[in-house]
Design a protein around this motif. Structure first.
Motif, PDB file in Angstrom:
ATOM      1  N   THR A  11      42.465  32.444  39.308  1.00 33.78           N
ATOM      2  CA  THR A  11      43.126  33.394  40.211  1.00 33.78           C
ATOM      3  C   THR A  11      42.124  33.920  41.243  1.00 33.78           C
ATOM      4  OG1 THR A  11      42.706  35.363  38.855  1.00 33.78           O
ATOM      5  CG2 THR A  11      44.690  34.075  38.335  1.00 33.78           C
ATOM      6  N   GLY A  12      42.641  34.293  42.413  1.00 33.71           N
ATOM      7  CA  GLY A  12      41.784  34.802  43.485  1.00 33.71           C
ATOM      8  C   GLY A  12      40.753  33.776  43.920  1.00 33.71           C
ATOM      9  N   ASP A  36      46.400  32.526  44.494  1.00 37.67           N
ATOM     10  CA  ASP A  36      45.894  33.593  45.362  1.00 37.67           C
ATOM     11  C   ASP A  36      47.074  34.179  46.150  1.00 37.67           C
ATOM     12  OD1 ASP A  36      42.644  34.005  46.304  1.00 37.67           O
ATOM     13  OD2 ASP A  36      44.179  34.984  47.552  1.00 37.67           O
ATOM     14  N   GLY A  42      43.980  29.827  50.783  1.00 34.03           N
ATOM     15  CA  GLY A  42      44.222  28.999  49.597  1.00 34.03           C
ATOM     16  C   GLY A  42      44.435  27.543  49.967  1.00 34.03           C
ATOM     17  N   ALA A  89      40.876  37.265  40.170  1.00 34.89           N
ATOM     18  CA  ALA A  89      41.389  38.095  41.276  1.00 34.89           C
ATOM     19  C   ALA A  89      41.009  39.557  41.060  1.00 34.89           C
ATOM     20  CB  ALA A  89      42.900  37.957  41.373  1.00 34.89           C
TER      21      ALA A  89
END
Ligand code: NAP
Length: 263
Positions: A11-12, A36, A42, A89
């Motif tokens: 994530t992120g 993301d 992304g 994230a």
């Protein structure tokens, strides 16, 4: 390659540390899903990493349960499995204690801490089912921070979220240990990403950071990716519930160190 044919959600990962982890995992043979909220970054990350391996992008706000459910479904749809989850994230909102808005407190906690819980629970449900059907257990890695331990007075929700991450890492590790699923965290010190961009052109900020960094430099995202690659690999097969601090020596330091001249 240590992650050959493993499927990893990060994530992120459109930029910064998450992107470096995605790159390292693809180089180590994994099929990577970049999740993301910045679709343009992304997609551009996917375009870069497609040159070296298998990677795809899924829009996901980790604070939204339905986005997270969709992320796991899209991953299973694309690659049929999830072996590794990296909960990377995270956001910061700086404000003095007396001025901090309730909404900002909630926003940081819901992305940094609740988002980690939502993603871990959704992925763990798949991982546990896989183990019960005779498959191999997976692993979860949380991106914590030295601010799980060290406090900054105008970064209240961030420090609280990373403090909570320590206990979330331990409790999730204990809950999933009977299934063989390992859960660990990485606690970076100051790492050169957009999150640290303000420091680049601010001598006072550079001085503050380096006076607390015995290795006399900030870290690179690839140095955090190396720790993630270790934790995701079979070399870490007996490691769970831990936070590995990659901080250039900041946490063990009492007092301060001399700051080298700027280049
Ligand atoms: P970054 O450069 O700001 O990248 C973070 C990425 O996460 C961005 O693409 C961001 O998108 C995305 N994101 C934000 N909110 C999201 C959400 N709700 N759902 C999904 N994605 C979201 O940050 P970084 O410096 O690489 O930091 C990554 C992690 O490392 C964070 O958990 C951070 O706390 C931790 N960390 C960083 C440092 C450091 O010095 N950099 C030190 C210790 C710990 P937008 O840009 O559109 O918001």
């Amino acid at each position: 390659m240590s992650l050959e044919n493993k499927v990893a959600i990060i994530t992120g990962a459109a930029r910064g540390i998450g992107y470096a982890v995605a790159k390292r995992f693809v180089m180590d043979g994994a099929k990577v899903v970049i999740a993301d909220v910045d679709d343009e970054a992304g997609q551009s990350a996917v375009d870069d990493l497609k040159k070296i391996g298998e990677v795809t992008y899924v829009h996901c706000n980790v604070a939204e349960r339905l986005d997270v459910r969709n992320l796991v479904a899209e991953t299973l749809n694309a690659y049929g499995d999830v072996d590794v989850l990296v909960n990377n994230a995270g956001i910061v909102v700086g404000a003095d204690f007396l001025e901090l808005e309730e909404d900002d407190f909630d926003r940081v906690l819901s992305i940094n801490l609740k988002g980690t819980f939502l993603c871990s629970q959704a992925v763990a449900r798949h991982m546990v089912e896989k183990v019960q059907n005779g498959g191999e257990p997976g692993t979860i890695i949380n991106m914590s921070s030295i601010n799980a331990v060290l406090a900054i007075p105008n970064q209240i929700p961030y420090c609280v979220s990373k403090g909570g991450m320590s206990q979330l890492t331990k409790t999730t590790a204990l809950a999933l240990a009977p299934h063989g699923i390992r859960v660990n965290a990485i606690g970076p010190g100051s790492i050169m990403t957009d999150m640290l961009a303000s420091v680049n052109n601010d001598p006072a900020a550079r001085n503050r950071i380096l006076s607390r960094t015995p290795m006399e430099r900030v870290g690179e995202p690839s140095e955090i990716a190396g720790v993630a690659a270790f934790l995701a690999s079979p070399d870490a097969s007996y490691v769970t519930g831990q936070t590995i601090y990659a901080d250039g020596g900041r946490l063990p330091l009492n007092y301060t160190v001399a700051v080298p001249d700027a280049d």
